[in-house]
Design an enzyme around this catalytic site. Structure first.
Site, short mmCIF file in Angstrom:
data_model
loop_
_atom_site.label_atom_id
_atom_site.label_comp_id
_atom_site.label_asym_id
_atom_site.label_seq_id
_atom_site.Cartn_x
_atom_site.Cartn_y
_atom_site.Cartn_z
N THR A 217 0.85 -1.18 0.00
CA THR A 217 0.00 0.00 0.00
C THR A 217 0.89 1.24 0.00
OG1 THR A 217 -1.96 1.02 1.02
CG2 THR A 217 -0.25 0.20 2.52
N ASN A 218 0.31 2.39 0.31
CA ASN A 218 1.09 3.63 0.42
C ASN A 218 0.51 4.47 1.55
OD1 ASN A 218 -1.01 5.46 -0.71
ND2 ASN A 218 -0.65 4.24 -2.56
N ALA A 219 1.08 5.65 1.75
CA ALA A 219 0.75 6.46 2.93
C ALA A 219 -0.42 7.41 2.71
CB ALA A 219 1.97 7.26 3.37
N SER A 220 -1.15 7.26 1.61
CA SER A 220 -2.28 8.16 1.37
C SER A 220 -3.29 8.07 2.52
CB SER A 220 -2.97 7.79 0.05
OG SER A 220 -4.14 8.55 -0.11
N ALA B 174 -4.76 7.42 -4.55
CA ALA B 174 -3.40 6.94 -4.82
C ALA B 174 -3.43 5.41 -4.89
CB ALA B 174 -2.44 7.40 -3.73
#
Length: 209
Positions: free
Chosen positions: A22-25, A89
């Protein structure tokens, strides 16, 4: 007034039943844009990945997990909307193979083969017909050039350029880019402040046009 589809937040791509990419969005920018759109009198439909922010109660929300799910739901909803703001994102890669059981430690390196996920905004932009599309580009180098390439590739009418410092932040600094390569505006401040100014530009250039 317009019916606006807004994608928001991250997506998750599972490696095994408990681990994922995943990502930090945080979904804060998506939430702020939804609030600004509702305040301007628009109808808002949100397709969101997992976030902890609270979207406005006036919006219709569809929750998704993976990038493929986000695309499928967004395609369905876009048919009934006037335009898209793609602020999500989505995870750009997914494991080629997802393990059915939790991967146990072996003391050896774990090699993952990753393949690209579909591009949500580009897929919708290719079928926009008489609708409008606003994309977001998060870049770390050659920022404006890369954002303009994405604007054309994704059939966007406007591209909002920001950097990695926007991730999971209360503040944002963006450039609003037009199809002719011009900088429509440079905006800086809290995400609600920036979102309100973005919605004003979208209203003037795309909705009222």
């Amino acid at each position: 007034m317009a019916r606006i589809l807004l994608t928001s937040g991250p997506t998750r791509q599972y490696i095994d039943p408990v681990r994922y990419l995943t990502n930090a969005s945080s979904g804060r920018m998506g939430c702020s844009l939804a609030e600004a759109a509702v305040a301007a009198g628009h109808e808002v439909v949100i397709v969101s990945g997992p976030v902890t922010v609270t979207y406005p109660s006036e919006a219709t929300i569809h929750w998704v997990d993976t990038t493929d799910e986000m695309l499928a739901v967004a395609q369905e909803q876009f048919e009934h909307c006037d335009g898209l703001i793609g602020v999500a994102a989505p995870c750009d890669y997914r494991p080629e193979f997802v393990h059915g059981q939790k991967i146990a430690k072996t003391g050896e390196p774990l090699v993952l083969q990753l393949i690209e996920t579909p591009d949500v905004v580009a897929t919708l932009g290719a079928k926009k017909k008489d609708r409008w599309v606003v994309g977001f580009a998060l870049e770390t180098e050659d920022r404006r050039f890369r954002a303009l390439v994405k604007l054309e590739k994704k059939s966007c009418d406007l591209m909002i350029l920001n950097g990695p410092e926007a991730m999971n932040s209360e503040e944002n600094h963006v450039e609003v880019l037009a199809k002719d390569g011009s900088v429509v505006a440079t905006l800086e401040g809290s995400k609600p402040e920036v979102a309100s100014q973005i919605m004003q530009i979208v209203g003037e250039r795309l909705i009222q046009a």
